[in-house]
Design a protein around this motif. Structure first.
Motif, PDB file in Angstrom:
ATOM      1  N   SER A 111      28.429   0.679  27.475  1.00  0.00           N
ATOM      2  CA  SER A 111      28.026   2.031  27.052  1.00  0.00           C
ATOM      3  C   SER A 111      29.246   2.874  26.728  1.00  0.00           C
ATOM      4  CB  SER A 111      27.219   2.722  28.153  1.00  0.00           C
ATOM      5  OG  SER A 111      26.036   2.014  28.410  1.00  0.00           O
TER       6      SER A 111
ATOM      7  N   GLN B  56      20.166   4.576  25.742  1.00  0.00           N
ATOM      8  CA  GLN B  56      19.459   3.815  26.770  1.00  0.00           C
ATOM      9  C   GLN B  56      18.134   4.493  27.130  1.00  0.00           C
ATOM     10  OE1 GLN B  56      22.783   2.724  29.439  1.00  0.00           O
ATOM     11  NE2 GLN B  56      21.519   1.085  30.233  1.00  0.00           N
TER      12      GLN B  56
ATOM     13  N   ASP C  31      21.990   1.105  22.414  1.00  0.00           N
ATOM     14  CA  ASP C  31      22.429   0.815  23.780  1.00  0.00           C
ATOM     15  C   ASP C  31      21.244   0.377  24.635  1.00  0.00           C
ATOM     16  OD1 ASP C  31      23.678   0.610  26.179  1.00  0.00           O
ATOM     17  OD2 ASP C  31      24.411   2.670  26.260  1.00  0.00           O
ATOM     18  N   GLU C  32      21.100  -0.908  24.814  1.00  0.00           N
ATOM     19  CA  GLU C  32      20.000  -1.479  25.596  1.00  0.00           C
ATOM     20  C   GLU C  32      18.682  -0.746  25.364  1.00  0.00           C
ATOM     21  OE1 GLU C  32      20.797  -2.665  29.550  1.00  0.00           O
ATOM     22  OE2 GLU C  32      22.957  -2.377  29.370  1.00  0.00           O
TER      23      GLU C  32
END
Ligand SMILES: Nc1ncnc2c1ncn2[C@@H]1O[C@H](COP(=O)(O)OP(=O)(O)OP(=O)(O)O)[C@@H](O)[C@H]1O
Ligand SMILES: [Mg+2]
Lengths: 253, 275
Positions: A48, A82, A155-156
């Protein structure tokens, strides 16, 4: 031409009272246009942080980063975080338009198209609080694609979702990507997911070093049930076996 | 586990079931309206009892009569108008200046370091001190009540707005940053909606404190108005007339708060209710 160039990038967080923690250590890589690159690595290895530095939210300690745009002018960026990060007091459509440079009717209809692609055309007037977590995440994805970015950071984006929803969204993401061919940097801790989606996987190890740089050369569209995909997934997992033994980043004095 | 446990069933009742099984009279008795009416009745009862016990507490009937007298003398509208004029200028200024200073204080660390102590000092100075000072400085006119209102109200707006601006989600600010959202749009769609509640709370305090301020300044300033008229009766030892004016200005602030402020605040939070 490379869209993203990262050279000798290092990041050290200052923890106060003369303690600091090195999160990224002299990383270099290039991402060419229209490729889908995944950054993989165990929790806490700096994934991240790397995305935040690329996006400009976080400052880096040393090294160079450059972005090139097709159209000239500053490179446009999309970022799927995220978590969804929507304005709770604005409708889904207003959230889509909030990040758009120009507010013309053409842009509005483009935003609607992307909303339709993630299956939320009917929810354009909802407030985020009226949507489920997965639906909010899909708005975040549509918002990022709708700015038609030179570089799309993710991001994920599926890590908070259940397996079934995540799988559906991965397939959707492949379809949208096949149509638009954006340059994507996709962070995940899930090697299986990375193999399914990417042209290339950069593996980070604890301490913020590049452990491996793997090219994935499989035909698209790829589906989880596909035998070749499964074989390669097993192979990559085996190659990363050694990473397990390494401990997660520790602060250096 | 070795101990035997008796099974107990916890049943969750549906809203439909609760709705149907509660008798009508019980619903009315436990409604919010009933609570408000009860509070009002309790207040009147206590008032009546106090007026029986103490000769210097005028009862509701006497106060009502004095109120009618004041209306028929034509004292009410002129004095009220004068007070409202001073009050709205003072509070309006406090709101505008307070929001501007609060936003700056919330955004910049440096300005916070500079302004924090003055604002705290301002918060702790009571309206009565300001009214003495302003009467000393500006004498008997509109100026001293206006300035008193402004000075008592403004720190409350500043402190609330600054707090709200500081609390604007870091995640949402980062999101706006990565998408290069222009400054004006950020203020309009991110900062202002995020601080609406704080602005409303600040203005509400400002109105209540400002009302305090304007009445005190009129009480000591003697240039006409609600506060002046209340003092007139107080000085004449006519507690009925004094209490009539207290009822008037308390009533005014309650109505303003209930019917104007409360509704405005609720309207600005519609996005939160509609889940
Ligand atoms: N603001 C900060 N101050 C100090 N240390 C930080 C800060 N942000 C992150 N770190 C540290 O940097 C390291 C990497 O964090 P990062 O969030 O990049 O990990 P990640 O790879 O994304 O992990 P995950 O997969 O769990 O999301 C962690 O050890 C974390 O403690
Ligand atoms: Mg992370």
């Amino acid at each position: 031409m490379a869209v993203l160039t990262v050279q000798n990038l290092s990041k050290t967080f200052n923890l106060g009272t003369a303690r600091e923690s090195r999160v990224l250590d002299d990383i270099s890589f290039e991402v060419k246009g229209q490729t889908f690159v995944s950054i993989v690595g165990p929790s806490g290895c700096g994934k991240s942080t790397l995305l935040n530095i690329i996006s400009g939210v976080e400052e880096h300690t040393s090294g160079d980063i450059s972005l090139t745009s097709d159209a000239g002018g500053p490179a446009r960026m999309g970022y799927v975080f995220q978590d969804p990060r929507l304005l709770p007091w604005r409708s889904v459509m207003q959230n889509m338009m909030y990040v758009q440079d120009d507010q013309s009717p053409a842009t509005v209809s483009r935003a609607k198209e992307y909303l339709d692609m993630v299956g939320l055309a009917k929810n354009a007037d909802f407030f985020p609080g009226q949507l489920s977590g997965g639906m909010q995440q899909r708005v975040g994805i549509a918002r990022a694609f709708a700015v038609e970015p030179d570089l799309l950071l993710m991001d994920e984006p599926f890590s908070h979702l259940d397996a079934i929803t995540a799988r559906g969204l991965r397939e959707q993401l492949q379809d949208i990507w096949a149509q638009s061919k954006k340059t994507v940097v996709f962070v995940t801790h899930d090697v299986v997911e990375a193999v399914e989606l990417s042209d290339r996987i950069i593996v980070l190890q604890p301490g913020g070093l590049i452990y491996e740089d793997i090219t994935i050369d499989l035909p698209r569209p790829r589906r989880q049930t596909d035998k070749n995909v499964a074989t390669l997934q097993a192979e990559v997992l085996a190659r990363l076996e050694k990473l397990k033994a390494m401990s997660v980043a520790e602060p250096v004095a | 586990m070795t101990t035997m446990q008796r099974s107990a069933v916890t049943k969750r009742r549906s809203t439909t079931e609760i709705e149907q099984s509660t008798p009508e009279w019980q619903k009315r008795l436990t409604s919010e309206t009933a609570a408000r009416v009860t509070a009002l009745l309790a207040f009147v009862v206590i008032w009546v009892v106090m007026s029986w016990l103490f000769s210097r507490v005028p009862g509701p009937v006497e106060v009502g009569e004095r109120l009618v007298d004041e209306f028929s003398r034509g004292e009410v509208f002129g004095n009220f108008g004068m007070t409202l004029y001073r009050f709205f200028i003072g509070v309006g200024l406090a709101t505008v200046v307070g929001i501007a200073v609060g936003v700056v204080m919330g955004l910049s660390q440096l300005s916070r370091a500079f302004l924090e102590s003055p604002v705290l000092v301002g918060l702790s100075i009571p309206a009565i001190i300001w009214s003495f000072l302003t009467v000393m400085w500006f004498g008997f006119g509109d100026m001293s009540p206006i300035i008193t209102t402004f000075l008592t109200a403004v720190p409350f707006v500043v402190i609330n707005v600054a707090q709200g601006v500081r609390g604007v989600s870091r995640d949402l600010r980062d999101m706006s940053e990565t998408y290069n959202v222009p400054f004006g749009r950020r203020v309009r769609h991110l900062v202002l909606p995020a601080v609406t509640g704080y602005v409303a709370a600040g203005v509400r305090f400002a109105i209540i404190m400002g009302w305090n301020g304007v009445l005190l300044a009129e009480w000591f300033g003697g240039g006409g108005g609600v506060g002046y008229r209340a003092r007139f009766w107080y000085d004449a030892n006519r507690y009925g007339g004094f209490a009539a004016w207290v009822v008037l200005f308390v009533g005014f602030i309650v109505i303003l708060d209930r019917f104007v402020l409360d509704r405005a605040i609720q309207r600005s939070f519609r996005w939160r209710d509609s889940r």
